[in-house]
Design a protein around this motif. Sequence first.
Motif, PDB file in Angstrom:
ATOM      1  N   ALA A 280      24.904  24.435  27.452  1.00  0.00           N
ATOM      2  CA  ALA A 280      26.353  25.287  27.069  1.00  0.00           C
ATOM      3  C   ALA A 280      26.161  26.637  27.829  1.00  0.00           C
ATOM      4  CB  ALA A 280      25.806  26.428  25.959  1.00  0.00           C
ATOM      5  N   PHE A 281      25.198  26.799  28.436  1.00  0.00           N
ATOM      6  CA  PHE A 281      24.765  28.138  29.242  1.00  0.00           C
ATOM      7  C   PHE A 281      25.747  27.768  30.926  1.00  0.00           C
ATOM      8  CE2 PHE A 281      22.977  30.722  32.083  1.00  0.00           C
ATOM      9  CZ  PHE A 281      23.185  32.136  31.765  1.00  0.00           C
ATOM     10  N   ASN A 282      25.043  26.354  31.151  1.00  0.00           N
ATOM     11  CA  ASN A 282      25.339  26.177  32.313  1.00  0.00           C
ATOM     12  C   ASN A 282      26.059  25.266  33.390  1.00  0.00           C
ATOM     13  OD1 ASN A 282      23.216  27.122  34.160  1.00  0.00           O
ATOM     14  ND2 ASN A 282      21.514  26.281  33.605  1.00  0.00           N
ATOM     15  N   LEU A 283      26.650  24.301  31.997  1.00  0.00           N
ATOM     16  CA  LEU A 283      27.429  23.344  32.030  1.00  0.00           C
ATOM     17  C   LEU A 283      29.025  23.722  32.303  1.00  0.00           C
ATOM     18  CD1 LEU A 283      26.434  20.575  30.195  1.00  0.00           C
ATOM     19  CD2 LEU A 283      26.127  20.578  32.737  1.00  0.00           C
ATOM     20  N   THR A 284      29.097  25.431  31.924  1.00  0.00           N
ATOM     21  CA  THR A 284      30.717  25.707  32.343  1.00  0.00           C
ATOM     22  C   THR A 284      30.760  25.937  34.279  1.00  0.00           C
ATOM     23  OG1 THR A 284      29.943  27.826  32.194  1.00  0.00           O
ATOM     24  CG2 THR A 284      31.017  26.745  30.518  1.00  0.00           C
ATOM     25  N   ALA A 285      29.348  26.470  34.582  1.00  0.00           N
ATOM     26  CA  ALA A 285      28.747  27.028  36.185  1.00  0.00           C
ATOM     27  C   ALA A 285      29.427  25.375  36.921  1.00  0.00           C
ATOM     28  CB  ALA A 285      28.671  27.799  36.285  1.00  0.00           C
ATOM     29  N   THR A 299      31.406  12.046  25.571  1.00  0.00           N
ATOM     30  CA  THR A 299      31.429  13.033  24.435  1.00  0.00           C
ATOM     31  C   THR A 299      31.807  13.910  25.455  1.00  0.00           C
ATOM     32  OG1 THR A 299      30.643  14.197  22.856  1.00  0.00           O
ATOM     33  CG2 THR A 299      29.366  13.803  24.307  1.00  0.00           C
ATOM     34  N   VAL A 300      33.077  14.476  24.553  1.00  0.00           N
ATOM     35  CA  VAL A 300      34.272  15.797  25.473  1.00  0.00           C
ATOM     36  C   VAL A 300      32.755  16.762  25.483  1.00  0.00           C
ATOM     37  CG1 VAL A 300      36.048  15.060  25.046  1.00  0.00           C
ATOM     38  CG2 VAL A 300      35.060  16.335  23.544  1.00  0.00           C
ATOM     39  N   SER A 301      32.100  16.880  24.421  1.00  0.00           N
ATOM     40  CA  SER A 301      31.492  18.169  24.598  1.00  0.00           C
ATOM     41  C   SER A 301      29.741  18.188  24.432  1.00  0.00           C
ATOM     42  CB  SER A 301      31.309  18.979  23.256  1.00  0.00           C
ATOM     43  OG  SER A 301      30.792  20.452  23.189  1.00  0.00           O
ATOM     44  N   PRO A 302      29.753  17.945  26.223  1.00  0.00           N
ATOM     45  CA  PRO A 302      27.879  17.749  25.964  1.00  0.00           C
ATOM     46  C   PRO A 302      26.331  18.548  25.514  1.00  0.00           C
ATOM     47  CG  PRO A 302      28.730  17.207  28.523  1.00  0.00           C
ATOM     48  CD  PRO A 302      29.215  18.158  27.317  1.00  0.00           C
ATOM     49  N   ALA A 303      27.201  19.038  25.486  1.00  0.00           N
ATOM     50  CA  ALA A 303      25.891  20.715  24.654  1.00  0.00           C
ATOM     51  C   ALA A 303      26.106  20.026  23.359  1.00  0.00           C
ATOM     52  CB  ALA A 303      26.419  21.739  24.884  1.00  0.00           C
ATOM     53  N   ARG A 304      27.161  19.843  22.782  1.00  0.00           N
ATOM     54  CA  ARG A 304      27.383  19.494  21.171  1.00  0.00           C
ATOM     55  C   ARG A 304      26.840  18.246  21.080  1.00  0.00           C
ATOM     56  NH1 ARG A 304      31.879  20.647  20.883  1.00  0.00           N
ATOM     57  NH2 ARG A 304      31.623  22.741  20.356  1.00  0.00           N
ATOM     58  N   ALA A 305      26.921  17.694  21.961  1.00  0.00           N
ATOM     59  CA  ALA A 305      26.285  16.085  21.228  1.00  0.00           C
ATOM     60  C   ALA A 305      25.065  16.022  21.679  1.00  0.00           C
ATOM     61  CB  ALA A 305      27.056  14.690  22.812  1.00  0.00           C
ATOM     62  N   LEU A 306      23.972  16.840  22.372  1.00  0.00           N
ATOM     63  CA  LEU A 306      22.573  17.284  22.184  1.00  0.00           C
ATOM     64  C   LEU A 306      22.284  17.350  21.030  1.00  0.00           C
ATOM     65  CD1 LEU A 306      22.431  17.529  26.055  1.00  0.00           C
ATOM     66  CD2 LEU A 306      22.460  15.848  25.598  1.00  0.00           C
ATOM     67  N   ALA A 338      11.318  38.427  37.054  1.00  0.00           N
ATOM     68  CA  ALA A 338      10.893  37.722  37.879  1.00  0.00           C
ATOM     69  C   ALA A 338      10.458  37.026  39.161  1.00  0.00           C
ATOM     70  CB  ALA A 338      10.071  38.429  37.530  1.00  0.00           C
ATOM     71  N   HIS A 339      10.899  36.122  38.709  1.00  0.00           N
ATOM     72  CA  HIS A 339      10.935  34.755  39.487  1.00  0.00           C
ATOM     73  C   HIS A 339      11.428  33.616  38.722  1.00  0.00           C
ATOM     74  CE1 HIS A 339       7.022  36.877  41.469  1.00  0.00           C
ATOM     75  NE2 HIS A 339       7.026  36.980  40.382  1.00  0.00           N
ATOM     76  N   PRO A 340      12.882  33.757  39.465  1.00  0.00           N
ATOM     77  CA  PRO A 340      13.686  32.783  38.515  1.00  0.00           C
ATOM     78  C   PRO A 340      14.161  31.907  39.952  1.00  0.00           C
ATOM     79  CG  PRO A 340      15.156  34.544  39.699  1.00  0.00           C
ATOM     80  CD  PRO A 340      13.837  34.781  40.133  1.00  0.00           C
ATOM     81  N   TYR A 341      14.391  30.247  39.099  1.00  0.00           N
ATOM     82  CA  TYR A 341      14.657  29.648  39.496  1.00  0.00           C
ATOM     83  C   TYR A 341      16.017  29.014  39.960  1.00  0.00           C
ATOM     84  CZ  TYR A 341      10.009  26.812  38.113  1.00  0.00           C
ATOM     85  OH  TYR A 341       8.858  27.036  37.072  1.00  0.00           O
ATOM     86  N   ALA A 342      16.182  28.259  41.005  1.00  0.00           N
ATOM     87  CA  ALA A 342      17.728  27.969  41.310  1.00  0.00           C
ATOM     88  C   ALA A 342      19.023  27.773  40.379  1.00  0.00           C
ATOM     89  CB  ALA A 342      17.618  27.404  42.762  1.00  0.00           C
ATOM     90  N   ASN A 343      19.842  28.023  40.077  1.00  0.00           N
ATOM     91  CA  ASN A 343      20.686  27.911  38.682  1.00  0.00           C
ATOM     92  C   ASN A 343      22.028  28.509  39.264  1.00  0.00           C
ATOM     93  OD1 ASN A 343      20.097  27.604  35.899  1.00  0.00           O
ATOM     94  ND2 ASN A 343      21.876  28.943  35.422  1.00  0.00           N
ATOM     95  N   PRO A 344      22.978  26.615  38.558  1.00  0.00           N
ATOM     96  CA  PRO A 344      24.348  27.206  38.883  1.00  0.00           C
ATOM     97  C   PRO A 344      25.025  28.224  38.433  1.00  0.00           C
ATOM     98  CG  PRO A 344      24.047  25.575  37.567  1.00  0.00           C
ATOM     99  CD  PRO A 344      22.398  25.785  37.942  1.00  0.00           C
ATOM    100  N   HIS A 345      24.437  29.084  36.968  1.00  0.00           N
ATOM    101  CA  HIS A 345      24.938  30.293  36.534  1.00  0.00           C
ATOM    102  C   HIS A 345      24.245  31.348  37.061  1.00  0.00           C
ATOM    103  CE1 HIS A 345      26.293  32.222  32.737  1.00  0.00           C
ATOM    104  NE2 HIS A 345      27.671  31.605  32.360  1.00  0.00           N
ATOM    105  N   PRO A 346      24.605  32.611  36.662  1.00  0.00           N
ATOM    106  CA  PRO A 346      24.403  33.552  37.532  1.00  0.00           C
ATOM    107  C   PRO A 346      23.274  33.900  35.927  1.00  0.00           C
ATOM    108  CG  PRO A 346      26.651  33.809  38.478  1.00  0.00           C
ATOM    109  CD  PRO A 346      26.381  32.820  37.269  1.00  0.00           C
ATOM    110  N   LEU A 347      22.246  34.946  36.415  1.00  0.00           N
ATOM    111  CA  LEU A 347      21.203  35.091  35.556  1.00  0.00           C
ATOM    112  C   LEU A 347      21.587  36.612  35.543  1.00  0.00           C
ATOM    113  CD1 LEU A 347      18.452  32.886  36.028  1.00  0.00           C
ATOM    114  CD2 LEU A 347      20.498  32.466  34.512  1.00  0.00           C
TER     115      LEU A 347
END
Length: 365
Positions: A280-285, A299-306, A338-347
Amino acid sequence: MLRHPSRRRGHDTVTDEFAYDALPMRVIFGVGAVHRLAEETRRLGIRRAVVLATPGQAGLAEQARGLLGGIAAGSFVQARMHVPAHTVVEAGQAATQLGADGCVAIGGGSTIGLAKALALRHGLPAVAVPTTYAGSEMTPIWGITDNARKQTGRDRAVLPRTVIYDPELTRTLPVHVSGTSGLNAIAHAMEALYAPDASPVISALAERGIRDLVRALPAIKADHTDITARSTALEGAWLCGACLGATTMGLHHKLCHVLGGRLGLPHAETHAVMLPHVAAFNLTAAPAARDALRRALATVSPARALAELAVRLGTPRTLKDLGVTGPALPGVIDEVLAHPYANPHPLNRESLRALLQNALDGSAI
């Protein structure tokens, strides 16, 4: 000047230029494939193999020793979740005392993780015989936990030389473990879909792996002995693990590594709880990843389906179910930032706090 053609899709750039490194390993798949264990071990030039397993799978270790015959040097059946550093030391001492020149890891991610640590520290080649859907056997990612902190890294030296997938060995895997392990595998593929080093090859494998698992896991819940469903799930887990092995991990894995290492949470259950919330957090990005998941999950809503799939499988739904309390969250957030991984949504601190609070309470997605 020649230009590489590219096109925009939402926030993603889809281009004809990409890199894909195939990982060097041999895979044997099929019902009864475990009976090729001695043949495949000899093929690697291993003459004395130490068999690795968890205490709960000592019986499987004995089965493996029987199949290995004279190649078996002995067993070490003390593999532990999150690969504690002291366990690695003890396993290395046992391998040295046995004169082992290789190992056979039979079991789930904990056992295969220990084999990777022995490859890293002692150069022992490994044959992996997975009995869950963890996918660790397909990745060059290793992890060792010391003083409640899980250190991870990538090194091709830790890859099992051969992986033997036998669906028969998963028939006795408890239904709840099958569910959490399968959701763990889906998380590997989801992160591969939005990884910065994704490729069309990996995206195709990810979509297929997720589709296989989503089809197979409810069938296993209905009948845990269904060998067709077991085969489909194991093949899906293989594909999802291969996706993780070829791409960069993102927020989901960072959170699970920190939660597991810092709080001692069970690995697969943590992945199962976090999966829909990180989706839900990442897929918008990550529109391309969202579209692939929509196709795989129908489905149209992957987060809800999961989240709904987790309900159908009866897996833990919240961090509270795993014993986490609110006061533990700030330390988790500190370590992730402190040591984030690469991610599509800013943290940032606030967004992470909201995500973790939702996972703690099981807030609707």
